[in-house]
Design an enzyme around this catalytic site. Structure first.
Site, PDB file in Angstrom:
ATOM      1  N   LYS A  53       0.843  -1.202   0.000  1.00 58.58           N
ATOM      2  CA  LYS A  53       0.000   0.000   0.000  1.00 58.58           C
ATOM      3  C   LYS A  53       0.878   1.252   0.000  1.00 58.58           C
ATOM      4  CE  LYS A  53      -3.810  -2.438   2.201  1.00 58.58           C
ATOM      5  NZ  LYS A  53      -4.483  -2.822   3.443  1.00 58.58           N
ATOM      6  N   GLN A  97      -4.373  -1.240   9.799  1.00 59.52           N
ATOM      7  CA  GLN A  97      -4.361  -2.578   9.220  1.00 59.52           C
ATOM      8  C   GLN A  97      -4.955  -3.596  10.194  1.00 59.52           C
ATOM      9  OE1 GLN A  97      -3.301  -3.329   5.983  1.00 59.52           O
ATOM     10  NE2 GLN A  97      -4.134  -5.349   6.407  1.00 59.52           N
ATOM     11  N   ASP A 120     -10.640   3.378   4.149  1.00 63.99           N
ATOM     12  CA  ASP A 120     -10.944   1.941   4.075  1.00 63.99           C
ATOM     13  C   ASP A 120     -12.457   1.706   3.998  1.00 63.99           C
ATOM     14  OD1 ASP A 120      -9.076  -0.048   3.826  1.00 63.99           O
ATOM     15  OD2 ASP A 120      -8.628  -0.201   5.967  1.00 63.99           O
TER      16      ASP A 120
END
Ligand code: NAP
Length: 286
Positions: A53, A97, A120
């Site tokens: 990412k 994460q 997200d």
């Protein structure tokens, strides 16, 4: 029939070029879109995901910071870091994460992210916005699947879409996105009684389970579009052991389906691409 491949790598390259162009426009206005990635602990798979990412940001003109903390970080310390990132003007998107260590309440941490920076799309405000059709950040994986359908010019209106898997990050938002495009949607899960009877009716199948061969050729209507979200490893002792594979029996299903996404090189790269898109849009909205 041999299905046409929907190539997530090729589509990602195209979309990332647009991201890089839009990021350049923002930079000329003095704004560099910024993503903060927060990793807690030493989960090997998570370390690979966050590296990919961060690299994708750097390759496409976005600024990114990786904050990596030991598994012993307390929930209060993590919440304090998220709070600081919420107030950091150089950061437009925040990604924590998952999974987090068991002593940290992941939902509480997600809810502490400002919805304006929730790239997200896991915050309840983002989920609610998707539910009622308001603007908001869409979770990257199902958003990427929608882009794949768009890339083949697929009109979902009146089509029957079957989603296998009902997680908050893939299956449920996927079903809502398909519904928003006027598909008739069936959402299947582990208690679904006759999965094959459902998938055989489907014009579009999205498999998001995390088990190999959940969808085999005998379960697919000829010409259907098959999107494989699953990420699994081929077990030891089997041909190709250790390699990445999806939920779909690719070799069998490609002989029946009209379109199919491969694993690797399908939904995976699209997920990261849509994270870049969301981060860029977070910066553009300011
Ligand atoms: P998850 O939270 O474990 O959810 C799996 C879902 O599958 C659950 O809803 C479960 O039903 C359902 N299920 C389990 N066994 C089933 C069966 N035999 N038949 C029908 N449904 C069944 O997983 P997730 O986070 O959604 O991820 C799913 C897969 O996608 C994983 O392989 C993951 O690694 C992959 N993934 C890939 C990407 C990417 O970028 N490519 C991103 C995210 C996830 P219940 O709800 O009844 O338990």
């Amino acid at each position: 029939m041999t299905a046409q491949l929907i190539d997530g790598n090729a589509l990602s390259r195209e979309l990332r070029t647009h991201v890089a162009e839009r990021a350049a426009v923002l930079r000329r206005r003095g704004v560099t879109p910024g993503l903060a990635v927060v990793l807690v602990g030493d989960n090997a798979a998570s370390q690979v995901y966050v590296r990919n990412k961060v690299k994708a940001c750097e390759d496409n003109g976005l600024h990114s910071v990786l904050e990596h903390y030991p598994a012993s970080l307390s929930e209060a310390e993590l919440l304090a870091r998220v709070d600081a990132l919420n107030r950091d003007a150089a950061i437009h998107g925040i990604l924590v994460q998952l999974p987090l260590p068991p002593h940290i309440d992941a939902q509480k941490v997600i809810e502490s992210i400002s919805p304006a920076k929730d790239v997200d799309g896991f915050h309840v405000a983002s989920a609610g916005a998707l539910m009622v059709g308001q603007p908001g950040f869409w979770p990257c994986t199902p958003y990427g699947c929608m882009k794949m359908l768009e890339s083949i010019g697929y009109d979902l209106r009146g089509k029957h879409a079957v989603v296998i898997g009902r997680s908050n990050i893939v299956g449920k938002p996927m079903a809502l996105m398909l519904l928003q495009k006027n598909a008739t949607v069936t959402l299947c899960h582990s208690a679904t009684k006759d999965l094959k009877a459902m998938t055989l009716q489907a014009d579009v199948v999205v498999a998001a389970v995390g088990k190999r061969n959940v969808l085999t050729a005998d379960m697919v209507k000829p010409g259907a579009v098959v999107i494989d979200v699953g990420m699994n490893r081929i077990p030891a002792g089997e041909p190709g052991e250790g390699k990445l594979c999806g939920d779909v029996d690719f070799d069998g299903v490609r002989e029946v389906a009209g379109y199919i996404t491969p694993v690797p090189g399908g939904v995976g790269p699209m997920t990261i691409t849509m994270l870049l898109v969301n981060t860029l849009e977070a910066a553009e909205r300011l």
